[in-house]
Write a protein that holds these residues in place. Structure first.
Motif, PDB file in Angstrom:
ATOM      1  N   ILE A 182       0.049 -11.239 -11.892  1.00 58.96           N
ATOM      2  CA  ILE A 182      -0.674 -10.198 -11.405  1.00 58.96           C
ATOM      3  C   ILE A 182      -1.839  -9.597 -12.226  1.00 58.96           C
ATOM      4  CG2 ILE A 182      -1.422  -8.018 -10.520  1.00 58.96           C
ATOM      5  CD1 ILE A 182       1.168  -8.796  -8.887  1.00 58.96           C
ATOM      6  N   VAL A 183      -2.773  -9.554 -13.071  1.00 55.57           N
ATOM      7  CA  VAL A 183      -3.444  -9.859 -14.492  1.00 55.57           C
ATOM      8  C   VAL A 183      -4.652  -8.045 -13.678  1.00 55.57           C
ATOM      9  CG1 VAL A 183      -3.289 -11.298 -15.554  1.00 55.57           C
ATOM     10  CG2 VAL A 183      -5.388 -11.744 -13.611  1.00 55.57           C
ATOM     11  N   ARG A 184      -5.044  -7.442 -14.687  1.00 53.35           N
ATOM     12  CA  ARG A 184      -6.115  -7.193 -14.560  1.00 53.35           C
ATOM     13  C   ARG A 184      -7.970  -6.953 -15.102  1.00 53.35           C
ATOM     14  NH1 ARG A 184      -3.983  -2.694 -17.038  1.00 53.35           N
ATOM     15  NH2 ARG A 184      -5.908  -3.198 -18.996  1.00 53.35           N
ATOM     16  N   LEU A 185      -8.925  -6.782 -14.509  1.00 50.90           N
ATOM     17  CA  LEU A 185      -9.710  -7.686 -15.239  1.00 50.90           C
ATOM     18  C   LEU A 185     -10.553  -6.608 -16.038  1.00 50.90           C
ATOM     19  CD1 LEU A 185     -12.197  -9.611 -15.342  1.00 50.90           C
ATOM     20  CD2 LEU A 185     -13.763  -8.639 -12.926  1.00 50.90           C
ATOM     21  N   ASP A 186     -11.043  -6.879 -17.503  1.00 52.12           N
ATOM     22  CA  ASP A 186     -11.703  -6.019 -18.373  1.00 52.12           C
ATOM     23  C   ASP A 186     -12.522  -5.986 -18.825  1.00 52.12           C
ATOM     24  OD1 ASP A 186      -8.360  -4.881 -18.550  1.00 52.12           O
ATOM     25  OD2 ASP A 186      -8.057  -6.358 -20.229  1.00 52.12           O
ATOM     26  N   ARG A 187     -12.953  -7.294 -18.766  1.00 53.45           N
ATOM     27  CA  ARG A 187     -14.352  -7.427 -19.005  1.00 53.45           C
ATOM     28  C   ARG A 187     -14.636  -8.890 -18.505  1.00 53.45           C
ATOM     29  NH1 ARG A 187     -16.889 -10.299 -25.426  1.00 53.45           N
ATOM     30  NH2 ARG A 187     -14.834 -10.910 -24.781  1.00 53.45           N
ATOM     31  N   ALA A 188     -16.511  -8.506 -17.961  1.00 56.90           N
ATOM     32  CA  ALA A 188     -16.813 -10.250 -17.364  1.00 56.90           C
ATOM     33  C   ALA A 188     -18.525 -10.052 -18.002  1.00 56.90           C
ATOM     34  CB  ALA A 188     -17.126  -9.665 -16.269  1.00 56.90           C
ATOM     35  N   ASP A 189     -18.878 -11.229 -19.263  1.00 50.93           N
ATOM     36  CA  ASP A 189     -20.186 -11.357 -20.334  1.00 50.93           C
ATOM     37  C   ASP A 189     -20.434 -12.391 -19.421  1.00 50.93           C
ATOM     38  OD1 ASP A 189     -21.540 -12.238 -21.707  1.00 50.93           O
ATOM     39  OD2 ASP A 189     -19.828 -11.438 -23.731  1.00 50.93           O
ATOM     40  N   VAL A 190     -21.375 -12.455 -18.633  1.00 51.95           N
ATOM     41  CA  VAL A 190     -22.407 -12.819 -18.222  1.00 51.95           C
ATOM     42  C   VAL A 190     -22.861 -14.340 -19.588  1.00 51.95           C
ATOM     43  CG1 VAL A 190     -24.169 -14.426 -16.220  1.00 51.95           C
ATOM     44  CG2 VAL A 190     -22.506 -11.927 -16.052  1.00 51.95           C
ATOM     45  N   GLU A 191     -23.415 -13.315 -20.575  1.00 53.20           N
ATOM     46  CA  GLU A 191     -24.295 -13.962 -21.472  1.00 53.20           C
ATOM     47  C   GLU A 191     -23.300 -15.630 -22.051  1.00 53.20           C
ATOM     48  OE1 GLU A 191     -27.175 -16.062 -23.084  1.00 53.20           O
ATOM     49  OE2 GLU A 191     -27.495 -13.848 -21.235  1.00 53.20           O
ATOM     50  N   ARG A 192     -21.752 -15.188 -22.216  1.00 53.48           N
ATOM     51  CA  ARG A 192     -21.734 -16.446 -22.841  1.00 53.48           C
ATOM     52  C   ARG A 192     -20.244 -16.729 -21.806  1.00 53.48           C
ATOM     53  NH1 ARG A 192     -19.056 -13.329 -28.842  1.00 53.48           N
ATOM     54  NH2 ARG A 192     -18.767 -11.826 -27.469  1.00 53.48           N
ATOM     55  N   GLY A 193     -19.900 -16.414 -20.735  1.00 55.65           N
ATOM     56  CA  GLY A 193     -19.143 -16.999 -20.191  1.00 55.65           C
ATOM     57  C   GLY A 193     -17.597 -16.103 -20.242  1.00 55.65           C
ATOM     58  N   PHE A 194     -17.969 -15.020 -20.435  1.00 51.04           N
ATOM     59  CA  PHE A 194     -16.379 -14.966 -20.822  1.00 51.04           C
ATOM     60  C   PHE A 194     -15.581 -13.777 -19.572  1.00 51.04           C
ATOM     61  CE2 PHE A 194     -17.300 -14.930 -25.896  1.00 51.04           C
ATOM     62  CZ  PHE A 194     -16.654 -16.226 -25.940  1.00 51.04           C
ATOM     63  N   ILE A 195     -14.376 -13.685 -19.440  1.00 47.04           N
ATOM     64  CA  ILE A 195     -13.745 -13.338 -18.594  1.00 47.04           C
ATOM     65  C   ILE A 195     -12.505 -13.083 -18.705  1.00 47.04           C
ATOM     66  CG2 ILE A 195     -12.958 -13.062 -16.003  1.00 47.04           C
ATOM     67  CD1 ILE A 195     -15.071 -15.447 -15.226  1.00 47.04           C
ATOM     68  N   ASP A 196     -12.019 -11.567 -19.090  1.00 47.51           N
ATOM     69  CA  ASP A 196     -11.039 -11.288 -19.740  1.00 47.51           C
ATOM     70  C   ASP A 196      -9.925 -11.120 -18.965  1.00 47.51           C
ATOM     71  OD1 ASP A 196     -11.497 -12.386 -22.159  1.00 47.51           O
ATOM     72  OD2 ASP A 196     -12.540 -10.950 -23.202  1.00 47.51           O
ATOM     73  N   PHE A 197      -9.060 -10.534 -18.866  1.00 51.33           N
ATOM     74  CA  PHE A 197      -7.731 -10.158 -18.131  1.00 51.33           C
ATOM     75  C   PHE A 197      -6.947  -9.625 -18.882  1.00 51.33           C
ATOM     76  CE2 PHE A 197      -9.672 -13.034 -15.305  1.00 51.33           C
ATOM     77  CZ  PHE A 197     -10.071 -12.332 -14.296  1.00 51.33           C
ATOM     78  N   SER A 198      -5.771  -8.803 -18.754  1.00 51.02           N
ATOM     79  CA  SER A 198      -4.531  -8.315 -19.138  1.00 51.02           C
ATOM     80  C   SER A 198      -3.844  -8.329 -18.026  1.00 51.02           C
ATOM     81  CB  SER A 198      -4.878  -6.632 -19.558  1.00 51.02           C
ATOM     82  OG  SER A 198      -5.414  -6.354 -19.073  1.00 51.02           O
ATOM     83  N   ARG A 199      -2.760  -7.871 -19.050  1.00 51.16           N
ATOM     84  CA  ARG A 199      -1.288  -7.691 -17.700  1.00 51.16           C
ATOM     85  C   ARG A 199      -1.050  -6.179 -17.850  1.00 51.16           C
ATOM     86  NH1 ARG A 199       3.908 -11.697 -18.647  1.00 51.16           N
ATOM     87  NH2 ARG A 199       4.388 -11.310 -16.609  1.00 51.16           N
ATOM     88  N   PRO A 200      -1.270  -5.632 -16.347  1.00 52.17           N
ATOM     89  CA  PRO A 200      -0.796  -4.514 -16.361  1.00 52.17           C
ATOM     90  C   PRO A 200       0.722  -4.167 -16.886  1.00 52.17           C
ATOM     91  CG  PRO A 200      -1.480  -5.173 -14.132  1.00 52.17           C
ATOM     92  CD  PRO A 200      -1.505  -6.716 -15.164  1.00 52.17           C
ATOM     93  N   ARG A 201       0.736  -3.063 -17.728  1.00 50.93           N
ATOM     94  CA  ARG A 201       1.842  -2.593 -18.248  1.00 50.93           C
ATOM     95  C   ARG A 201       2.634  -1.688 -16.845  1.00 50.93           C
ATOM     96  NH1 ARG A 201       3.148  -3.768 -22.711  1.00 50.93           N
ATOM     97  NH2 ARG A 201       1.572  -4.527 -23.881  1.00 50.93           N
TER      98      ARG A 201
END
Length: 484
Positions: free
Chosen positions: A465-484
C-alpha cells in the motif's frame, strides 16, 4: 492537455534518437509512388479469390497481414498468412528506407502515433485494405491434427491478394465466444464465417502444442489514455481475447516457417530471441508465495504449468502476476543467425524464430521480406552477415528507445489523471527493483510509478500500500511512499 502530451511525445522521440517527422525528401519520394501494382510476372500467383480477412484493432489502418485456412484430409490444415509487400514500394537504399531504418518501428503513444512509414504508404499503398488489390508474400504452413507445425511442409511465395473483410478483435472474439453477433461482413463473404471458425480451431491446437513444450501464455494489460476534449478522463485496459490469440498463433507459425525457409536456402536471417531469464531465482521465489515449487534452473515447461494453474485459480489477478514474470524474464532482442545456426526463444519455446509479419511497422520484418524475395528469385542475399549484425543491434536499441517513449508518454498521461489525488493511498504490486529504483503498478487506476520512500526490502511481485506524493506531467514522474 492532449496537445501538451503530443509535445512531450515529440520531445521524447528526439531525446531517444528517433525521428518524429518525415523529411521533405522522404515525403516527396512517397508522393511520387505509383498506386498501380506494376507488371505481374509469372512468379506472382493470383490469390484474389481466397477468403482473406484481416483482424486487428478497431482503429487500425496499417494492415500488415491477412489469414485464411484450408482443411485437408486426415485432420491436417493448411494455413496461409499474406504479408503486405512493403519492399515493392520502399526499395533498399531509398530515402523512406533510411527513415524506417533509423526508427525501426512505429511508435504508438497515447498522444500520437509516429509511423515508421508515411501514412500514404502504411495506411494506404502498402496496407492490405479491404477490397483493394495488393502485392503480398504468402507464408504457407501445414498443421497436423494435434497442432504439430510441419515447417518442411510449408512454403513462401509471392501473390496478389484482396482483403475480403476488415474485422476487429473485440467483435470477432465476442462472436467466437458466443457472446455477440457475427460481424456484418461475415454474412457478406461466402464461407468466411466457417473459415474463421476453422482458423480458431487450428490456432487453439497450435497454442496447446507450444504450451506442452513450455511456451508461456502470459497476459499483461497496458492502459491507454481516454480523452474528453483535451483532458485525460480515464485509463482503459486493453485485454487479451480469443481473436488476438488466433492472430498471434498464426503469426508465430508464419515466423517459424519463414526462419526454416531461409535456413533451408542457406540464407542468413534476423532472429527474435528471449534468452534464459537471469532473474530465475526471483521467479522461483514468486511462485513459492503461491505455494508452487519451480526447479532451480530455468525451465519453461515448469513455469508454464505454474502460470496455467494461477490463471485457473485467480484469473482476475493473473495479469498482475504475468506482468511480474515479464519484468523478470527481461526483454527480447534481435540477433543474426548465419546459415546453419540455431537460436532459441525462451518465452515461445521455439527455435529459429524471426519477425516477418509486420513490415509496415517493424524494420526487421522488412529486412526479412527482402531476404525472402531474394531467395525466391535466386538472387544473393541483399545483406551480409556483418551488415545484418549491425542492423540487428540497432533494431534492438531503437525498439527499446521506442518502448521508453511509449512508457514516458503513458506515465505523463497517468500523471495528468492523478495530479488531483496527491495524498491518497493506493494498493499495488512491485514491478521492478534494482539499484536504479523500485517501481510499483497501482491496481486502480492502472498506473506505474516509483516508490521513493520505504522501498527497502521490496522485490518484484510484492504487494504493498502506497501514498501518492507527486504527479509531474511534464516529466512523467509519479512518486509514491509507503505510509508508516
Amino acid at each position: 492537455m492532449h496537445s501538451d502530451l503530443q509535445r512531450i511525445a515529440r520531445r521524447a522521440m528526439r531525446e531517444r534518437g528517433l525521428l518524429p517527422e518525415f523529411s521533405a525528401a522522404e515525403m516527396t519520394e512517397a508522393n511520387r509512388l505509383d498506386r498501380a501494382l506494376g507488371a505481374l510476372d509469372s512468379t506472382i500467383r493470383d490469390q484474389r479469390g481466397l477468403s482473406w480477412a484481416s483482424i486487428d484493432n478497431d482503429d487500425s489502418r496499417d494492415l500488415d497481414q491477412l489469414t485464411v485456412a484450408e482443411a485437408l484430409p486426415g485432420g491436417v490444415t493448411r494455413i496461409q498468412v499474406a504479408i503486405a509487400d512493403v519492399d515493392a514500394k520502399v526499395p533498399q537504399g531509398s530515402a523512406l528506407d533510411h527513415h524506417a531504418m533509423t526508427n525501426t518501428t512505429s511508435v504508438y503513444t497515447d498522444a500520437q502515433t509516429f509511423p515508421m512509414l508515411p501514412e500514404l504508404l502504411s495506411t494506404d499503398l502498402t496496407s492490405l485494405n479491404q477490397g483493394q488489390e495488393r502485392l503480398a508474400l504468402v507464408v504457407e504452413a501445414v498443421v497436423a491434427a494435434d497442432g504439430q507445425l510441419q515447417p518442411g511442409g510449408g512454403q513462401v511465395y509471392r501473390a496478389v491478394v484482396v482483403n475480403q473483410a476488415k474485422l476487429a478483435y473485440n467483435s470477432v472474439a465476442a462472436w467466437l465466444d458466443g457472446q455477440g453477433p457475427p460481424p456484418p461482413r461475415l454474412a457478406q463473404v461466402s464461407g468466411l464465417a466457417e473459415n474463421l471458425q476453422l482458423q480458431d480451431r487450428v490456432a487453439a491446437a497450435l497454442r496447446q502444442q507450444r504450451q506442452q513444450h513450455g511456451a508461456l501464455e502470459l497476459e499483461t494489460l497496458e492502459p491507454r489514455a481516454v480523452f474528453e476534449g483535451e483532458a485525460v478522463s480515464d485509463l482503459r485496459l486493453d485485454r487479451q481475447n480469443r481473436a488476438k490469440r488466433l492472430i498471434e498463433d498464426f503469426m508465430v507459425a508464419a515466423n517459424i516457417t519463414t526462419a526454416y525457409f531461409l535456413q533451408q536456402r542457406r540464407f542468413p536471417s534476423v532472429r527474435r530471441v528471449l534468452r534464459s531469464p537471469e532473474r530465475w531465482q526471483r521467479i522461483v521465489e514468486l511462485a513459492g508465495t503461491h505455494g508452487a515449487q519451480l526447479p532451480g534452473e530455468p525451465d519453461a515447461r515448469a513455469l508454464e504449468a505454474f502460470l496455467c494453474e494461477r490463471r485457473r485459480a485467480d484469473p482476475d489477478r493473473f495479469p498482475d502476476l504475468s506482468l511480474s514474470v515479464v519484468k523478470l524474464l527481461g526483454r527480447g532482442e534481435y540477433v543474426v543467425a548465419a546459415p546453419g545456426q540455431d537460436s532459441e526463444h525462451f518465452g515461445l519455446a521455439v527455435h529459429d524464430y524471426t519477425h516477418s509479419t509486420a513490415p509496415n511497422r517493424r524494420f526487421p520484418d522488412l529486412i526479412t521480406q527482402r531476404l525472402l524475395k531474394a531467395a525466391l528469385a535466386g538472387r544473393p542475399a541483399p545483406y551480409g552477415v556483418v551488415d545484418l549484425t549491425g542492423l540487428a543491434q540497432h533494431c534492438t536499441q531503437a525498439e527499446d528507445a521506442a518502448a521508453k517513449v511509449e512508457r514516458q508518454v503513458r506515465k505523463s498521461a497517468a500523471a495528468a489523471l492523478l495530479r488531483s489525488r496527491i495524498g491518497e493511498t493506493f494498493q499495488g504490486f512491485v514491478t521492478g527493483a534494482s539499484a536504479k529504483g523500485t517501481w510499483i503498478r497501482v491496481v486502480q487506476p492502472p498506473v506505474e510509478g516509483r516508490i521513493v520512500q520505504g522501498f527497502e526490502g521490496l522485490d518484484v511481485g510484492d504487494r504493498v500500500i502506497v501514498r501518492l506524493d507527486r504527479a509531474d506531467v511534464e516529466r512523467g514522474f509519479i512518486d509514491f511512499s509507503r505510509p508508516r
